[in-house]
Enzyme design. Structure first.
Site, short mmCIF file in Angstrom:
data_model
loop_
_atom_site.label_atom_id
_atom_site.label_comp_id
_atom_site.label_asym_id
_atom_site.label_seq_id
_atom_site.Cartn_x
_atom_site.Cartn_y
_atom_site.Cartn_z
N CYS A 1 -47.78 32.96 65.43
CA CYS A 1 -48.29 32.80 64.22
C CYS A 1 -47.40 32.67 63.21
O CYS A 1 -46.16 32.20 63.18
CB CYS A 1 -49.19 34.59 64.22
SG CYS A 1 -48.15 35.64 64.27
N ARG B 1 -51.43 38.33 64.53
CA ARG B 1 -52.41 37.62 65.83
C ARG B 1 -51.85 37.66 67.48
O ARG B 1 -52.57 37.67 68.23
CB ARG B 1 -52.88 36.68 65.24
CG ARG B 1 -53.55 36.40 64.36
CD ARG B 1 -53.49 35.09 63.19
NE ARG B 1 -52.61 35.02 62.75
CZ ARG B 1 -52.41 34.29 62.07
NH1 ARG B 1 -53.29 33.13 61.49
NH2 ARG B 1 -51.58 33.87 61.03
N ASP C 1 -55.87 34.53 60.10
CA ASP C 1 -54.87 35.60 59.53
C ASP C 1 -55.70 36.34 59.24
O ASP C 1 -56.63 36.77 58.51
CB ASP C 1 -53.94 34.94 58.22
CG ASP C 1 -53.29 35.50 57.98
OD1 ASP C 1 -52.92 37.42 58.63
OD2 ASP C 1 -52.27 34.96 57.48
#
Ligand code: 4NP
Length: 167
Positions: free
Chosen positions: A12, A18, A129
């Site tokens: 990420c 994440r 996100d």
């Protein structure tokens, strides 16, 4: 000769929300499917801001409520060497996929793609996100990552990790 391990890297931006979540969730779901000894799983970020830091406290807390432990992880930045070390490099969104594509050596023999494209039934490409978002965003992130992890584990169990494959 022991069977070859399949090496999976989740990527990420910051490596604090994440991708560390995906690392732990995927590893746990794969272990429950009996694949623990057949996989190497890691995560990294395309950005450098959080290198050395533990995951975001919200990622730790939301994952812990579902039984996943993230607190031992530390962020690192993806490097060109990761393309030698991993078979699957899975980006959490299209921005990070573009950053990885720019790093990709011409001769990379593995799979570089979006994590959620391994779970096409979800009909979404990006894990959004959650960094500037609320608790619901962290829960949604976990829902997507759990679902895609189950799908990827099934794919591996039926293919690359099936008996006789990749020896
Ligand atoms: P991640 O989330 O990429 O899922 O780890 C983010 C973490 C930090 C920032 C952005 C996204 N940041 O801008 O610092």
């Amino acid at each position: 000769m022991p069977p070859q391990r399949v090496r999976v890297l989740f990527v990420c931006l910051g490596n604090i929300c994440r991708s560390p979540t995906a690392e732990v969730v995927f590893r746990d779901i794969a272990a429950r499917a009996g694949l623990a000894g057949r996989l190497v799983v890691d995560s990294a970020g395309t950005g450098e801001w959080h290198v050395g830091n533990p995951p975001d406290y919200r990622a730790i807390e939301h994952a812990a409520r579902r039984g996943y432990a993230l607190e031992h992880l530390r962020a690192r930045q993806v490097t060109g060497d990761d393309f030698r070390r991993f078979d699957y490099i899975l980006a959490m969104d299209r921005n990070n996929l573009a950053a990885l594509a720019a790093l990709r050596p011409a001769q990379f023999p593995g799979h570089l793609g979006l994590f959620l494209d391994l779970a096409p039934h979800l009909r979404v490409h990006d894990v959004p996100d959650p960094y500037d978002e609320d608790a619901a965003a962290f829960e949604h992130m976990l829902d997507l990552i759990e679902d895609a992890s189950c799908a990827f584990v099934r794919t591996l169990a039926d293919g690359a990790l099936a008996p006789g494959a990749l020896r």
